[in-house]
Design a protein around this motif. Structure first.
Motif, PDB file in Angstrom:
ATOM      1  N   CYS A  85      -0.055  -6.658   4.974  1.00 46.68           N
ATOM      2  CA  CYS A  85       0.311  -5.728   3.904  1.00 46.68           C
ATOM      3  C   CYS A  85       1.614  -5.005   4.244  1.00 46.68           C
ATOM      4  O   CYS A  85       1.926  -4.782   5.412  1.00 46.68           O
ATOM      5  CB  CYS A  85      -0.790  -4.673   3.703  1.00 46.68           C
ATOM      6  SG  CYS A  85      -2.365  -5.383   3.270  1.00 46.68           S
TER       7      CYS A  85
ATOM      8  N   ILE B 137      -1.543  -1.044  -4.039  1.00 41.51           N
ATOM      9  CA  ILE B 137      -2.684  -0.122  -3.934  1.00 41.51           C
ATOM     10  C   ILE B 137      -2.117   1.287  -3.849  1.00 41.51           C
ATOM     11  O   ILE B 137      -1.341   1.596  -2.931  1.00 41.51           O
ATOM     12  CB  ILE B 137      -3.545  -0.399  -2.680  1.00 41.51           C
ATOM     13  CG1 ILE B 137      -4.014  -1.859  -2.680  1.00 41.51           C
ATOM     14  CG2 ILE B 137      -4.732   0.553  -2.635  1.00 41.51           C
ATOM     15  CD1 ILE B 137      -4.829  -2.236  -1.426  1.00 41.51           C
TER      16      ILE B 137
ATOM     17  N   ILE C 242       0.859  -1.187   0.000  1.00 40.95           N
ATOM     18  CA  ILE C 242       0.000   0.000   0.000  1.00 40.95           C
ATOM     19  C   ILE C 242       0.893   1.234   0.000  1.00 40.95           C
ATOM     20  O   ILE C 242       1.770   1.363   0.869  1.00 40.95           O
ATOM     21  CB  ILE C 242      -0.934   0.006   1.233  1.00 40.95           C
ATOM     22  CG1 ILE C 242      -1.822  -1.247   1.199  1.00 40.95           C
ATOM     23  CG2 ILE C 242      -1.781   1.273   1.262  1.00 40.95           C
ATOM     24  CD1 ILE C 242      -2.792  -1.357   2.368  1.00 40.95           C
TER      25      ILE C 242
END
Ligand code: URA
Length: 625
Positions: A59, A110, A21
Motif C-alpha cells: 500500500c 482508504i 491509505i
C-alpha cells in the motif's frame, strides 16, 4: 505561532499501489522518522492490516496534511467550527493530495477518519459513512472507502478494533478493480390496488421474504416486502395524512398481507419484534416462520458492536449510508422518499440476512441463535398482554408521597433560609461545602459531588449534620421513587402497564426491558422491592383474576458456571452435595474460618454474617478468574 511544522513527511510506498491509505497528518514520531504512520496510531494500523492480510508494503501511505500541525490540532486549518471551510493552507494540502493520488491511480483509496474523508468525499460525519464506498469528489472516478482513524482504537478499543479490520477485508476485495458497483435494486412505490394485490399474491410463494414497517404513533403508514435483495415493493396506507386506500380496498390489502406474512416463506426483518408487535396489536396479524432477525443474528455474532440497520449494512453489504435519505431540512419525510426508503430497508435487510446466516453457520452459532429466537414469541405475548395495574392506588400513592415530599422540602428550605433544589448538583455542592462548610467529597472525576455516596458518608461522619442530611437523603429517595417508578404511564387502551423486551439488548445476552413501543409503560425488570419502606411499587402490579404472580431465579447460576469452567472440584462438590451454602463456604475460605463458625454468626451477628457472605459471593468469580 506557525500552524504547521517545518519538516515535511511525504507519502511512502509503491507508486503503482492498488491501495492508497490516507490519514490526517503526521505526529512527532512520523516527523522524526520522516515516514507516515510509524508512531502509536501507525502501529495499531499495521497490526489491524496484518490481521486481515492487507500488506503494508503493498500500500501507499500518506496524509492529507504533510506537516505536523501545532499541538496535533487540525481545526486551525479550517475557517469554521464545523471544519468544512478550509484555510488557504489546507486548500494547498488537499491540492497536493490530489496530485499524489492522480499519479498513482490506485483502484481504491482508504480514507482513515474525518479529515481524510472530508478531503476525499466532502463528507463530514465519519460515524455515518464508515464502511461506505464513494466516488471521490477530489479525484475524478476514484473509488474511496471510509473507515475510522486508527487513533479511534486507542480511545475506544471496543468496538473499533473489531470493525476497522472488517473494513479492511472489504478494502482488499475492492482493491481488485477500480469500478464502484452499487447493488442493483428496483422498487415499486406507488402501487394501484391491482398492482398491490398482484405483487402480494406473488410474494406468497417466495422462498425468503423480508418485511419492514414504517410507523407513526399507533399507526402503520407503510409496509415493504422484498422477495430478493434486488426487488422490493412498498404498500402505503397513508398519503400525507389521508388514507391511501378506500376502506374496502384496505381490508383486501390487509387480508393479502396476512397471507404473505403467514406463508411458509422464510421471513426476515431487522428488529422483527417491533414490526410483529405493531402487526399483532393493530391488525391481528401473527407473522409465521421468522427465519432471521438481522439485529438478533448480528448480536449473536458480535455482541459488542452496534446493531442498527445502517451499521449492519456498512459491515455486510455495499449499500452506502442511506439513513438520511428523504429527510428534508426540518426532518420531515416526503411520502415518495419514505416509500423508497422503506423498500431499501427491506431489500438491504434480506441481503444482510443471507450473509449473517452463512457466518453463523461457519462460526457454529446457529443453534445458539435459534435458542435466543425462541424467546421472541413469549416476550411478544407478554408485551401485548401487559400487566394489570392498580391505577387508583397509584393516584393515592403519588398524592401521599407528594405531600411527604412537599413537607420535607418546606422544612429544608426554611432550615437553609432559601429554596434548595436537591436535584441540582451545583446548589447541593454550595449548600454542603460552603453554607454548611462540610469537607468536600469528590467523585470519579475529582470534582466536588453531592451524590448519594457523598451524603451517606457525610452523615456517618458528622453526627451534628445528621438531621439535615437525613432530610436530603429521604427527599432524594422519595423523589426517585415517585418520579422514577410511581408516575409510570399506563396504556390508554386498557390502563395496563406494558413494556418492550429486547433479547439483543445487552452484551451479556440478558434480556433488557424498556417502556412500551406504543408509548408509556416502563422497564418491568427493575421494579424496586424494598427501596421504599413498604415495598409499595410492587403492590401496584396485580395478577389477573385466577392468576398468581411469582418469580423464579437461577440459584447461584454464575458461581456454578465459574466453578465448572475453572474445574474447581471443591466448589463443584459443594454444589452437588446441596448441603452447603456455597457463598458462605467461599466466605469461610476467604476469612480462614470454619464453615460452621461462620454459619453461627448468622444468629449472633447477622449483619457481619451478611457482609462476609456477600464478599464471598462477589469474590468467588474474581478468585476463579
Ligand atoms: N496519524 C495520521 O493521521 N497520520 C500519521 O502519519 C500518523 C498518525
Amino acid at each position: 505561532m506557525a500552524t504547521l511544522g517545518a519538516r515535511k513527511v511525504p507519502g511512502t510506498g509503491p507508486l503503482d499501489a492498488n491501495i492508497v491509505i490516507v490519514g490526517e497528518a503526521p505526529g512527532e514520531t512520523e516527523v522524526i522518522q520522516g515516514e507516515p504512520f510509524v508512531g502509536v496510531a501507525g502501529k495499531i494500523l499495521s497490526s489491524m492490516m496484518n490481521e486481515v492480510g492487507l500488506l503494508r508494503n503493498d500500500c501507499y501511505l500518506t496524509n492529507v496534511v504533510k506537516y505536523k500541525p501545532a499541538g496535533n490540532k487540525i481545526n486551525p486549518l479550517f475557517r469554521d467550527n464545523r471544519m468544512t471551510v478550509p484555510t488557504d493552507k489546507m486548500k494547498e494540502c488537499v491540492a497536493e493530495l490530489k496530485v499524489e493520488i492522480e499519479a498513482i491511480k490506485p483502484n481504491l483509496v482508504i480514507a482513515l477518519g474525518r479529515t481524510a474523508m472530508w478531503a476525499l468525499t466532502g463528507r463530514t460525519q465519519t460515524m455515518k459513512h464508515r464502511g461506505s464506498l464513494y466516488v471521490s469528489t477530489l479525484v475524478k472516478d476514484q473509488k474511496v472507502l471510509v473507515t475510522m482513524h486508527p487513533a479511534a482504537v486507542a480511545r475506544s478499543w471496543v468496538p473499533w478494533r473489531q470493525i476497522i479490520p472488517a473494513d479492511f477485508i472489504k478494502a482488499i476485495e475492492e482493491s481488485k478493480f477500480p469500478e464502484l458497483y452499487r447493488p442493483p435494486r428496483e422498487y415499486v412505490i406507488k402501487p394501484d390496488f391491482d398492482q398491490a394485490i398482484y405483487h402480494l399474491k406473488a410474494l406468497e410463494n417466495a422462498d425468503y421474504l423480508s418485511f419492514d414497517i414504517e410507523t407513526r404513533p399507533h399507526k402503520i403508514v407503510c409496509i415493504a416486502f422484498a422477495g430478493s435483495p434486488d426487488f422490493a415493493i412498498c404498500i402505503p396506507f397513508t398519503r400525507g395524512f389521508q388514507n391511501y386506500w378506500s376502506l374496502e380496498q384496505e381490508l383486501e390489502i390487509w387480508k393479502a398481507i396476512n397471507k404473505v406474512l403467514i406463508s411458509p416463506a422464510k421471513k426476515v426483518g431487522q428488529n422483527v419484534q417491533y414490526d410483529e408487535l405493531y402487526l399483532a396489536r393493530f391488525h391481528g396479524v401473527l407473522v409465521q416462520n421468522v427465519w432471521i432477525d438481522t439485529m438478533i443474528a448480528h448480536h449473536e455474532l458480535y455482541p459488542e458492536t452496534p446493531k442498527g440497520l445502517d451499521f449492519l449494512a456498512s459491515l455486510w453489504t455495499k449499500e452506502p449510508y442511506w439513513k438520511d435519505e428523504g429527510k428534508s431540512h426540518n426532518g420531515k419525510i416526503k411520502d415518495a422518499d419514505l416509500w423508497t426508503y422503506n423498500c431499501k430497508d427491506a431489500a438491504v435487510t434480506l441481503e444482510i440476512a443471507h450473509e449473517l446466516y452463512e457466518e453463523m453457520m461457519e462460526e457454529g452459532r446457529w443453534e445458539q441463535y435459534l435458542a435466543t429466537m425462541k424467546f421472541r414469541y413469549p416476550l411478544m405475548t407478554m408485551s401485548l398482554q401487559g400487566v394489570n395495574f392498580d391505577k387508583k392506588m397509584q393516584t393515592t400513592l403519588i398524592h401521599s408521597y407528594q405531600e411527604k415530599i412537599d413537607k420535607l422540602q418546606r422544612g429544608l428550605d426554611s432550615a437553609v433560609g432559601e429554596p434548595v433544589n436537591i436535584s441540582s448538583n451545583k446548589q447541593m455542592v454550595k449548600l454542603l461545602y460552603i453554607t454548611l462548610n462540610l469537607p468536600v467529597q469528590t467523585g470519579k472525576t475529582n470534582k466536588p459531588t453531592a451524590d448519594m455516596n457523598a451524603l451517606l458518608s457525610l452523615r456517618r461522619r458528622y453526627k451534628k449534620y445528621k438531621p439535615i442530611l437525613d432530610v436530603i437523603i429521604t427527599l432524594r429517595k422519595l423523589r426517585k421513587l415517585t418520579e422514577g417508578f410511581l408516575q409510570v404511564e399506563t396504556d390508554p387502551l386498557d390502563s395496563r402497564i406494558r413494556c418492550s423486551y429486547n433479547v439483543a439488548g445487552t452484551e451479556t445476552w440478558r434480556i433488557s426491558s424498556s417502556g412500551s413501543i406504543f408509548g408509556g409503560g416502563t422497564n418491568l425488570q427493575n421494579q424496586p422491592k424494598g427501596a421504599d419502606e413498604d415495598g409499595v411499587v410492587r403492590k401496584l402490579f396485580i395478577p389477573d383474576p385466577g392468576y398468581l404472580m411469582g418469580a423464579t431465579d437461577l440459584s447461584q447460576a454464575e458461581a456454578r458456571v465459574v466453578a465448572l469452567l475453572s474445574d474447581d472440584e471443591l466448589a463443584l462438590h459443594e454444589f452437588e452435595s446441596g448441603q452447603i451454602d456455597v457463598h458462605t463456604a467461599f466466605a469461610a475460605r476467604l476469612f480462614s474460618m470454619e464453615y460452621e463458625d461462620l454459619l453461627k454468626l448468622k444468629e449472633s451477628n447477622p449483619k457481619e454474617y451478611k457482609h462476609k457472605r456477600n464478599l464471598g459471593k462477589m469474590e468467588i468469580g474474581r478468585a476463579h478468574v
